[in-house]
Each structure stands twice: as C-alpha cells, then as structure tokens.
Design a protein around this motif. Sequence first.
Motif, short mmCIF file in Angstrom:
data_model
loop_
_atom_site.label_atom_id
_atom_site.label_comp_id
_atom_site.label_asym_id
_atom_site.label_seq_id
_atom_site.Cartn_x
_atom_site.Cartn_y
_atom_site.Cartn_z
N ARG B 15 1.87 8.48 26.80
CA ARG B 15 3.32 8.22 26.32
C ARG B 15 3.74 9.37 25.36
O ARG B 15 4.63 10.09 25.26
N ASN B 16 2.81 9.51 24.54
CA ASN B 16 2.92 10.56 23.34
C ASN B 16 2.99 11.88 23.99
O ASN B 16 3.71 12.71 23.53
N ALA B 17 2.14 12.19 24.84
CA ALA B 17 1.98 13.39 25.54
C ALA B 17 3.36 13.46 26.03
O ALA B 17 4.16 14.73 26.16
N LEU B 18 4.01 12.43 26.81
CA LEU B 18 5.33 12.70 27.67
C LEU B 18 6.50 13.09 26.45
O LEU B 18 7.39 14.00 26.77
N ALA B 19 6.27 12.22 25.44
CA ALA B 19 7.16 12.52 24.36
C ALA B 19 7.30 13.99 24.02
O ALA B 19 8.27 14.59 23.70
N ALA B 20 6.08 14.55 23.86
CA ALA B 20 6.02 15.80 23.09
C ALA B 20 6.73 16.86 24.10
O ALA B 20 7.35 17.53 23.56
N GLY B 21 6.29 16.70 25.36
CA GLY B 21 6.87 17.47 26.26
C GLY B 21 8.46 17.60 26.34
O GLY B 21 8.93 18.45 26.26
N GLY B 141 1.70 10.78 14.31
CA GLY B 141 1.99 11.43 13.06
C GLY B 141 2.65 12.95 13.57
O GLY B 141 3.87 13.25 13.14
N SER B 142 2.14 13.83 14.32
CA SER B 142 2.68 15.05 14.97
C SER B 142 3.98 14.65 15.56
O SER B 142 4.71 15.73 15.77
N LEU B 143 4.01 13.58 16.12
CA LEU B 143 5.19 13.50 17.04
C LEU B 143 6.45 13.28 16.01
O LEU B 143 7.45 13.83 16.41
N TRP B 144 6.14 12.85 14.94
CA TRP B 144 7.32 12.61 13.94
C TRP B 144 7.86 14.13 13.39
O TRP B 144 8.91 14.23 13.44
N LEU B 145 6.63 14.87 13.25
CA LEU B 145 6.99 16.28 12.69
C LEU B 145 7.69 16.91 13.75
O LEU B 145 8.67 17.50 13.64
N MET B 146 7.16 16.83 15.01
CA MET B 146 8.06 17.62 16.39
C MET B 146 9.50 17.03 16.30
O MET B 146 10.13 17.69 16.51
N ALA B 147 9.71 15.72 16.21
CA ALA B 147 10.94 15.13 16.43
C ALA B 147 12.02 15.85 15.12
O ALA B 147 13.07 16.20 15.51
#
Lengths: 271, 288
Positions: B15-21, B141-147
């Motif tokens: 799910r994290n990977a999908l969100a990052a993409g 954590g990195s997902l939040w930074l990406m967002a």
Amino acid sequence: MSETRAVPDAAAGADTAGRSPVVELEGVDFAYGGAPVLQDVGFAILERDFVGVVGPNGGGKTTLLKLMLGLLQPDSGTVRVFGRPPVAAAERVGYVPQSFQYDSRLPVTVADVVLMGHLGHRHPFGARRSEAQAEVRGGLAAVDLSGIEARRFADLSGGQQQRVLIARALATQPDMLMLDEPMASLDVGAEREILDLLQELNRRMTIVLVTHDLGFVSSAVTRVLCVNRQVLRHPTTEICQVTGDVLERLYGSDRKVVRHDETYQEDDRGE
Amino acid sequence: MSEFLGALAEHAFLRNALAAGLLASVACGIVGSYVSARRITYIAGGIAHSVLGGMGVARYLQVVLDWEWLHPLHGAVFAALLSAVIIWIVSLRWRESEDTAIGAIWAIGMAVGVLFIYRTPGYSENLMSYLFGNILMVTPGSLWLMAALDVVVLVLGLAFYRQFLAISFDEEFARLRGVNVEVHYLLLLCLTALTVVLLVTVVGLVMVIALLTLPVAAAGRFGRSLWQVMLLSSALAAVLTTAGLAISYGADLPTGATIIVLAGAVYLLVIGASSIADAVRRRRAAAD
C-alpha cells in the motif's frame, strides 16, 4: 483616449496639430560587440502616426524596435517612450515579433496565446475566467478570427498565426503597436487584410511597422523611417515619389549612410 | 490482478508503494510537461544523478553519527535544490558554460555519493536501491515527506501556470509583459528538483528521466493545451506505476525497471499509432 493619456512634459515637441511625441530618441548609439549597428540616431514619433520603418537587411530595423521596447539598452543617448524609459512604458506598448520562432510541439491553443497579452502588469495571476474568455472572443473578433479559440496555434496558417499574435498584442490594450515584419511570408491577400486591420487600429493608436516592402504599405503610412545605421525621416508624400535611384541607394550593397535629399531630422528633435 | 488486490489488502508495504507511485505521478505530469516545454530534460537528468551525493552523505551521517532523524531522502532534497540553484546561477552568468556545469554536477554528485556509501559501515545494498529504486522499501515517514513535496510542486506549479506557459511559448513577449523570466526559471528548476526526488524513490535516479519524459511525450499526442497534457500524463504515469507494481509483484521482478519498460512500450505504441494515423489522414487529404 490617447489624448487624455498624453504625457505633459513631452508636449514640447508637439507638432502644429497639437499631437505629442510618443517616442523620442536622441543621440542613440548601439553596437553588438564591436560592430556598430546604429549611430547617432534621433527622431520623434507623434501620437497616431503610422510609421513605416524601412531599410536593408542588417541595417538595424529590428535593433531600433528593440531599443524602443526596452529589450535592448543603448550604449549612449536616450530613448523615451510616453516620456518614460521604455521598460517603464512597456505596459502601454503592444508588440508583434518578427518571423516568429516557437516550438510547434508545445501544446498551446489560440485562446492561450491571446491571453498571454493579459499577463504581467494588469493581471499578475491572470484575469478572471469569464472576463478572460470574453476578452479572448473580442480580441479574435477584432482580427476577424472568431470561433477558433480552441484550436491549436500550431495548426493555423501563417496569416492566421500572425493575426493571433496581433490579437495578443491588442489584448495588452496598448496605446502604441509595434510590429516587426508582420507580413513576411504571407501571401498578398493576407498581407492586404493585415494592412487594412492596421489602418483601422491607427484611428486609436500609434503604429510602428517594420517592413521590407515599402511600396505595399505606402498608402497607409504617414511617416517613413529609413534605417541604415543612421535614421532619416520622411513625410510619406515624398516617399511615394521615391525614384529607383533613391531605392537603389537605400538598399544598395554598400553600407554607407543613406543620403536623402532632404531630411526632417533637425526639426523632429526640436532643436 | 485479483491476486495483487489481495496482496494489497494484506501487506502495508505494498500500500505504501502504491501511494508513493501515485504521489510521484501527480508531480511527474505537471513538472514533466514544463520540462518538455522548456526543453530542460538534460538539466533534469543532471539533477537526478547529483541526488546520489546528497543521499550518500545523509546515509553516512545517519549511520556514523547516529543521527536517527536524518533520512537519505532529506539529503536528496538538499542536493537536488543545490544543483538547481547552481545550474541557475551558471545559466545567468555564463550561459555558454551551462552544458559543462550540468555535466559536472551530474558526475560530481554521483562520485560524492559513491565515496560516502563506500565509507558507510554495513550493507552497501543502498547504492543499488538509490540507483534503480526500491519502491517496496518506502516507509510511512518518507511517504509524508513525499506528500509534502507533492503539495509544494502542485501549488506552485499550477499557481504560475500562465507565466510558465508564456515563457515557454515566447520568452521575449513574456518579458515585455513584466514577467520576471529569470526568477520563474529558478522556480521551475526547483520544482524539477523536488519532482526528481519524488521519482527517485519510485524508479531510482538512473531511470527518472524516462518517467519524466515518456508519459508527457505520449500525452502530447492528444492534449491540445498544456493543462490537458498535464492531466493526461499524470493519469498515464499513475496507471504505469500501478501496473508496473502489480506486474513486478506477480512476476517477482524489480519494480522500477518494470515501470520503465512499460512506459517505453506505451510510448512507442502511442507514437507509432499516431504516426500511422497522421499518414493516413494526410493521404486522404491529398486524395481529396
């Protein structure tokens, strides 16, 4: 309209009809690197003049236009537009560039291009949507191109593109319009249409038209600037009678200063 | 496909990977369109590779100095923005040396990264995941930074849409309309830098250029105006990253490389099909 916006301190150079100068150059020199392009250029353009700028290729026509637009700075001398430095007057000047180079793969519609005229001074973030659409329609109607706002700019013919660029320049609501060879690469019919449009616009704004085809525009222009390193000015009545001899000297291969039998430089400068 | 959906429900890392993409796709479409319009793909490539320096240094400090809070992604953001500013200054002052500067930033950034990764104790696996991406390792954590990066790119990229479009079309006219061409160029380079960082986490820094250019090039065949190309290419990038993730998960392949191969295939298909369509149309027009 232009009367009320006339600049008071420029009124010294007004002609007998009371028109103020909108462009004044004095002692302007300009060189690219070491090569002088313009030397000691001085003249004035009055309100609602229709000025034809002619001269051989490389004679400095485009350079002169860019000096008046503030895109280039003179090495010496002064340029005043509406009594101010050209950069400060830019919002009152509409500009149609020469032999327009752009990336034809860039996805941009006719409406996009016209709206670029709204940028900057008046609308930092663009006009409101409904207002902008109305202005685009009005602008395209003025250049006789109604109903093509959604088409890609790259898909238009040369004449249509040129008219869209005029609409873009008009969208800035200018008091003066400067055009650099707008008729180059157009057929005679399209040329005629653009000239008619310019004559119509000339009723409410000053027009400066760089052209290589003096004969074609001679019926419309009220003044002629001959640019070949120096600038000489004619009333058109005279230019209409230009003989082959003068044209040969004007466009001749030697790059010396063009000699005109009579110049109007002195009184134009108000000296 | 249903197998992938089941796995998605089961595994948080997927799910994290999908969100990052998906996050990267949004920035990719917007900034990619500007990058193509202003033809600064080479600059984007330089910035992408320089990012390795920032990631290497950040990882080194994290391990050696025990700075838990420092993530390689922070180093990537710093290095990308620094490269953007350097390229901007060079382009203002020494236009003719711009190419050299980009090449230098490209190589020096990588060299610095390699040196620091070499000196970092522990696994040197990091190098491969930086180069070729490891979307399955994306942390919350990195997902939040990406967002956050995505929001910045989205807001600034769309707020200055008209200015960017006008400069791409006719820089001289934009200047006459009072648009500060130089400042907008710096802004575009910085947005490109942030987008590159987003894409690095998905496909790795070597393949960033493909994801930045291929969806836009394909969308450019259909979009009439720049915002249409942005929308289409964002959507296409989202489809490509999601499909790439699903395929690579099912077939046990590296995700980044799968996404890129997929993007290349779609691009070739679109260009081929539309070229044929153009030729047919022209022949018909000639016959009329």
